[in-house]
Design a protein around this motif. Structure first.
Motif, PDB file in Angstrom:
ATOM      1  N   LEU A 143       3.230  -4.563 -29.042  1.00  0.00           N
ATOM      2  CA  LEU A 143       1.945  -3.884 -28.903  1.00  0.00           C
ATOM      3  C   LEU A 143       0.803  -4.889 -28.967  1.00  0.00           C
ATOM      4  CD1 LEU A 143       0.643  -1.133 -28.534  1.00  0.00           C
ATOM      5  CD2 LEU A 143       0.536  -0.919 -31.032  1.00  0.00           C
ATOM      6  N   ARG A 144       0.913  -5.859 -29.889  1.00  0.00           N
ATOM      7  CA  ARG A 144      -0.127  -6.904 -29.977  1.00  0.00           C
ATOM      8  C   ARG A 144      -0.201  -7.705 -28.678  1.00  0.00           C
ATOM      9  NH1 ARG A 144       1.923  -7.442 -35.291  1.00  0.00           N
ATOM     10  NH2 ARG A 144       3.208  -9.230 -34.658  1.00  0.00           N
ATOM     11  N   ASP A 145       0.960  -8.022 -28.092  1.00  0.00           N
ATOM     12  CA  ASP A 145       0.992  -8.761 -26.821  1.00  0.00           C
ATOM     13  C   ASP A 145       0.292  -7.968 -25.721  1.00  0.00           C
ATOM     14  OD1 ASP A 145       2.355 -10.836 -27.974  1.00  0.00           O
ATOM     15  OD2 ASP A 145       4.344 -10.172 -27.291  1.00  0.00           O
ATOM     16  N   ILE A 146       0.518  -6.655 -25.729  1.00  0.00           N
ATOM     17  CA  ILE A 146      -0.104  -5.817 -24.697  1.00  0.00           C
ATOM     18  C   ILE A 146      -1.621  -5.818 -24.849  1.00  0.00           C
ATOM     19  CG2 ILE A 146      -0.366  -3.439 -23.899  1.00  0.00           C
ATOM     20  CD1 ILE A 146       2.599  -3.018 -24.521  1.00  0.00           C
ATOM     21  N   PHE A 147      -2.089  -5.666 -26.103  1.00  0.00           N
ATOM     22  CA  PHE A 147      -3.532  -5.660 -26.341  1.00  0.00           C
ATOM     23  C   PHE A 147      -4.144  -7.014 -25.962  1.00  0.00           C
ATOM     24  CE2 PHE A 147      -2.968  -2.185 -29.748  1.00  0.00           C
ATOM     25  CZ  PHE A 147      -3.240  -1.201 -28.816  1.00  0.00           C
ATOM     26  N   THR A 148      -3.446  -8.095 -26.317  1.00  0.00           N
ATOM     27  CA  THR A 148      -3.959  -9.435 -26.007  1.00  0.00           C
ATOM     28  C   THR A 148      -4.038  -9.657 -24.508  1.00  0.00           C
ATOM     29  OG1 THR A 148      -3.028 -10.323 -28.058  1.00  0.00           O
ATOM     30  CG2 THR A 148      -3.572 -11.905 -26.308  1.00  0.00           C
ATOM     31  N   SER A 149      -2.985  -9.271 -23.799  1.00  0.00           N
ATOM     32  CA  SER A 149      -2.985  -9.458 -22.346  1.00  0.00           C
ATOM     33  C   SER A 149      -4.034  -8.574 -21.684  1.00  0.00           C
ATOM     34  CB  SER A 149      -1.598  -9.152 -21.772  1.00  0.00           C
ATOM     35  OG  SER A 149      -1.233  -7.808 -22.025  1.00  0.00           O
ATOM     36  N   ALA A 150      -4.268  -7.404 -22.263  1.00  0.00           N
ATOM     37  CA  ALA A 150      -5.308  -6.529 -21.706  1.00  0.00           C
ATOM     38  C   ALA A 150      -6.679  -7.164 -21.874  1.00  0.00           C
ATOM     39  CB  ALA A 150      -5.252  -5.163 -22.383  1.00  0.00           C
ATOM     40  N   ASP A 151      -6.919  -7.756 -23.037  1.00  0.00           N
ATOM     41  CA  ASP A 151      -8.198  -8.439 -23.273  1.00  0.00           C
ATOM     42  C   ASP A 151      -8.395  -9.608 -22.315  1.00  0.00           C
ATOM     43  OD1 ASP A 151      -8.794  -6.686 -25.307  1.00  0.00           O
ATOM     44  OD2 ASP A 151      -8.041  -8.009 -26.911  1.00  0.00           O
ATOM     45  N   LYS A 152      -7.309 -10.300 -22.015  1.00  0.00           N
ATOM     46  CA  LYS A 152      -7.397 -11.482 -21.135  1.00  0.00           C
ATOM     47  C   LYS A 152      -7.346 -11.105 -19.660  1.00  0.00           C
ATOM     48  CE  LYS A 152      -5.251 -14.776 -24.359  1.00  0.00           C
ATOM     49  NZ  LYS A 152      -4.097 -15.692 -24.562  1.00  0.00           N
ATOM     50  N   GLY A 153      -7.067  -9.870 -19.377  1.00  0.00           N
ATOM     51  CA  GLY A 153      -6.970  -9.441 -17.978  1.00  0.00           C
ATOM     52  C   GLY A 153      -5.645  -9.806 -17.339  1.00  0.00           C
ATOM     53  N   THR A 154      -4.631 -10.094 -18.174  1.00  0.00           N
ATOM     54  CA  THR A 154      -3.329 -10.484 -17.631  1.00  0.00           C
ATOM     55  C   THR A 154      -2.275  -9.409 -17.825  1.00  0.00           C
ATOM     56  OG1 THR A 154      -2.742 -11.578 -19.711  1.00  0.00           O
ATOM     57  CG2 THR A 154      -3.802 -12.938 -18.014  1.00  0.00           C
ATOM     58  N   PHE A 155      -2.679  -8.231 -18.261  1.00  0.00           N
ATOM     59  CA  PHE A 155      -1.710  -7.171 -18.518  1.00  0.00           C
ATOM     60  C   PHE A 155      -1.044  -6.737 -17.211  1.00  0.00           C
ATOM     61  CE2 PHE A 155      -0.786  -2.572 -18.669  1.00  0.00           C
ATOM     62  CZ  PHE A 155       0.249  -2.618 -19.603  1.00  0.00           C
ATOM     63  N   VAL A 156       0.275  -6.583 -17.268  1.00  0.00           N
ATOM     64  CA  VAL A 156       1.052  -6.126 -16.125  1.00  0.00           C
ATOM     65  C   VAL A 156       1.766  -4.840 -16.527  1.00  0.00           C
ATOM     66  CG1 VAL A 156       3.006  -6.626 -14.626  1.00  0.00           C
ATOM     67  CG2 VAL A 156       1.373  -8.437 -15.189  1.00  0.00           C
ATOM     68  N   ALA A 157       1.534  -3.792 -15.791  1.00  0.00           N
ATOM     69  CA  ALA A 157       2.164  -2.508 -16.114  1.00  0.00           C
ATOM     70  C   ALA A 157       3.655  -2.578 -15.830  1.00  0.00           C
ATOM     71  CB  ALA A 157       1.528  -1.401 -15.277  1.00  0.00           C
ATOM     72  N   PRO A 158       4.461  -1.943 -16.677  1.00  0.00           N
ATOM     73  CA  PRO A 158       5.911  -1.921 -16.463  1.00  0.00           C
ATOM     74  C   PRO A 158       6.240  -1.280 -15.110  1.00  0.00           C
ATOM     75  CG  PRO A 158       5.367  -1.149 -18.662  1.00  0.00           C
ATOM     76  CD  PRO A 158       4.074  -1.226 -17.917  1.00  0.00           C
ATOM     77  N   THR A 159       7.267  -1.827 -14.451  1.00  0.00           N
ATOM     78  CA  THR A 159       7.693  -1.305 -13.157  1.00  0.00           C
ATOM     79  C   THR A 159       9.190  -1.486 -13.010  1.00  0.00           C
ATOM     80  OG1 THR A 159       7.495  -1.558 -10.759  1.00  0.00           O
ATOM     81  CG2 THR A 159       7.163  -3.519 -12.070  1.00  0.00           C
ATOM     82  N   ASP A 160       9.808  -0.642 -12.210  1.00  0.00           N
ATOM     83  CA  ASP A 160      11.240  -0.741 -11.945  1.00  0.00           C
ATOM     84  C   ASP A 160      11.537  -1.532 -10.670  1.00  0.00           C
ATOM     85  OD1 ASP A 160      11.903   0.724 -14.194  1.00  0.00           O
ATOM     86  OD2 ASP A 160      11.807   2.649 -13.133  1.00  0.00           O
ATOM     87  N   LYS A 161      10.525  -2.142 -10.090  1.00  0.00           N
ATOM     88  CA  LYS A 161      10.727  -2.877  -8.836  1.00  0.00           C
ATOM     89  C   LYS A 161      11.757  -3.982  -9.034  1.00  0.00           C
ATOM     90  CE  LYS A 161       7.389  -3.224  -6.073  1.00  0.00           C
ATOM     91  NZ  LYS A 161       6.068  -3.496  -5.468  1.00  0.00           N
ATOM     92  N   THR A 162      12.668  -4.118  -8.101  1.00  0.00           N
ATOM     93  CA  THR A 162      13.731  -5.122  -8.198  1.00  0.00           C
ATOM     94  C   THR A 162      13.325  -6.428  -7.514  1.00  0.00           C
ATOM     95  OG1 THR A 162      14.765  -4.409  -6.131  1.00  0.00           O
ATOM     96  CG2 THR A 162      15.484  -3.317  -8.171  1.00  0.00           C
ATOM     97  N   VAL A 163      14.087  -7.461  -7.799  1.00  0.00           N
ATOM     98  CA  VAL A 163      13.850  -8.752  -7.155  1.00  0.00           C
ATOM     99  C   VAL A 163      13.992  -8.607  -5.643  1.00  0.00           C
ATOM    100  CG1 VAL A 163      14.734 -11.110  -6.869  1.00  0.00           C
ATOM    101  CG2 VAL A 163      14.617 -10.089  -9.156  1.00  0.00           C
ATOM    102  N   GLY A 164      15.053  -7.910  -5.224  1.00  0.00           N
ATOM    103  CA  GLY A 164      15.252  -7.699  -3.791  1.00  0.00           C
ATOM    104  C   GLY A 164      14.129  -6.906  -3.155  1.00  0.00           C
ATOM    105  N   GLY A 165      13.642  -5.890  -3.871  1.00  0.00           N
ATOM    106  CA  GLY A 165      12.545  -5.081  -3.348  1.00  0.00           C
ATOM    107  C   GLY A 165      11.276  -5.893  -3.174  1.00  0.00           C
ATOM    108  N   TRP A 166      11.003  -6.782  -4.157  1.00  0.00           N
ATOM    109  CA  TRP A 166       9.806  -7.613  -4.042  1.00  0.00           C
ATOM    110  C   TRP A 166       9.943  -8.618  -2.903  1.00  0.00           C
ATOM    111  CZ3 TRP A 166       4.923  -7.837  -4.691  1.00  0.00           C
ATOM    112  CH2 TRP A 166       4.262  -9.052  -4.508  1.00  0.00           C
ATOM    113  N   ILE A 167      11.114  -9.223  -2.763  1.00  0.00           N
ATOM    114  CA  ILE A 167      11.336 -10.178  -1.666  1.00  0.00           C
ATOM    115  C   ILE A 167      11.090  -9.500  -0.323  1.00  0.00           C
ATOM    116  CG2 ILE A 167      13.145 -11.432  -0.424  1.00  0.00           C
ATOM    117  CD1 ILE A 167      14.276 -12.309  -3.115  1.00  0.00           C
ATOM    118  N   ASP A 168      11.642  -8.304  -0.146  1.00  0.00           N
ATOM    119  CA  ASP A 168      11.460  -7.582   1.121  1.00  0.00           C
ATOM    120  C   ASP A 168       9.978  -7.287   1.381  1.00  0.00           C
ATOM    121  OD1 ASP A 168      14.169  -7.587   1.569  1.00  0.00           O
ATOM    122  OD2 ASP A 168      14.500  -5.576   0.757  1.00  0.00           O
ATOM    123  N   TYR A 169       9.254  -6.904   0.337  1.00  0.00           N
ATOM    124  CA  TYR A 169       7.825  -6.604   0.488  1.00  0.00           C
ATOM    125  C   TYR A 169       7.045  -7.874   0.834  1.00  0.00           C
ATOM    126  CZ  TYR A 169       2.992  -5.620  -0.786  1.00  0.00           C
ATOM    127  OH  TYR A 169       1.622  -5.511  -0.768  1.00  0.00           O
TER     128      TYR A 169
END
Length: 362
Positions: A13-39
């Motif tokens: 939770l602390r990591d999430i708050f810190t990343s949100a403050d820094k603008g580096t927060f990444v929302a959880p996703t189920d996207k796969t490596v293969g799916g990202w490569i194709d995109y």
């Protein structure tokens, strides 16, 4: 839902708050490596230095590398769960399949670019490549075979009776790339100044062969050539003029100055088809296949067409030609030139040691 202890949950939770403050927060996703490569490939594989699609030929190569060497092992892994350790295991797997060192380097670079794009797109907070312990480097790549001057002469002579003779001679004695040679037009030849102007290169994709500008400004250049090459090119042009006029008998006296080739006539066109078309480009891959086959027959097994370029650059450097001059001739920047050919030039150490033996008397 978080799976772990209370302390681990609080830390997360602390990591999430810190990343949100820094603008580096990444929302959880189920996207796969293969799916990202194709995109990433679908949108043109944009990189960090230029946020635009790559050329069709480069995109085709990226797709081949990722879909052949990366997706079979990592396709179903969730992108955000991909670790440096798993990438290291992939590279180890590829090495057991006898993948060429050069190809492994290319896989690493392209896969790294795809993951870097995922970071910029907020699909990843950080690329696992940043923690990789066994990243393949260019120094591990196979830089090919460097022929000396005697070997180069033997090779070129071995092609003299071949339709590839002049193409091989130009590659051997100018250091031009295959696709630069095949894109040369007759108006790129300056007989008086004995130069060839490089203004374009062929680009081959599935079902299409076209033209493109050189990759960089350094690729646009004029190359000095010897009179022997000029004479061979003049003879080739005269042969084409006779062919255009329908004159089969080479001994027939004809005023060739009255004949002209098309403005965009290529020096090395493809004559495949029902009639001669002086502007139709050759199939670059067919040229490479024919070269490899004949090179093996004349005593150079394993020699690649691209090795002629490396051999030319190496020979010039060994003669003492300044690095910046060689770099301009090859269309390289000096740093890349030294990095690419340092391995070959290093072999001179033994030769110099032998030459020095007995010269010093103390």
């Amino acid at each position: 839902m978080f799976d772990g202890t209370k302390d681990e949950a609080e830390a997360k939770l602390r990591d999430i708050f810190t990343s949100a403050d820094k603008g580096t927060f990444v929302a959880p996703t189920d996207k796969t490596v293969g799916g990202w490569i194709d995109y990433w490939l679908k949108i043109g594989a944009p990189g960090s230095r230029r946020n635009k699609p790559v050329s069709p030929r480069t995109l085709e190569r990226y797709s081949q590398l990722l879909r052949t060497h990366v997706k079979p092992s990592l396709d179903k892994i969730q992108l955000q769960k991909l670790t440096a350790r798993r990438i290291s295991e992939l590279y180890a797997e590829l090495q057991t399949k006898d993948i060429a060192p050069r190809t492994l380097v290319h896989v690493h670079v392209v896969f790294g670019a795809a993951l870097g794009a995922a970071v910029r797109s907020k699909e990843l907070s950080v690329s696992p490549m940043a923690h990789l312990l066994n990243a393949p480097t260019a120094d591990e790549a196979d830089h090919g075979i460097a022929l000396d001057e005697a070997q180069m002469k033997k090779l070129v002579e071995g092609f003299r009776r071949s339709a590839l003779f002049l193409i091989v001679a130009i590659a051997a004695y100018t250091g031009m790339r295959r696709n630069e040679i095949l894109a040369l037009r007759w108006n790129d030849l300056d007989v008086t100044d004995r130069t060839l102007r490089i203004r374009r290169a062929l680009e081959q994709t599935k079902g299409h062969i076209g033209f493109k500008p050189p990759k960089t400004k350094r690729g646009i250049r004029d190359i000095d050539i010897e009179q022997r090459l000029v004479d061979l090119l003049i003879a080739e042009r005269e042969r084409y003029l006779r062919l255009k006029a329908g004159i089969v008998d080479n001994s027939a006296q004809v005023d060739l100055s009255l004949l002209k080739l098309p403005e965009e006539a290529l020096i090395f066109p493809s004559f495949a088809g029902p009639k001669s078309d002086f502007t139709r480009p050759r199939d670059p891959r067919a040229v490479t296949r024919a070269f490899t086959k004949l090179a093996d027959k004349v005593g150079f097994p394993g020699l690649r067409f691209h090795d002629l370029r490396g051999s030319h650059g190496t020979q010039l450097l060994r003669r003492g030609v300044p690095v910046d001059v060689v770099a301009r001739r090859l269309g390289h920047d000096p740093y890349t030139l030294l990095k690419s050919y340092a391995k070959e030039i290093a072999t001179d150490k033994d030769r110099i040691t032998k030459e020095l033996t007995g010269m010093v008397s103390l």
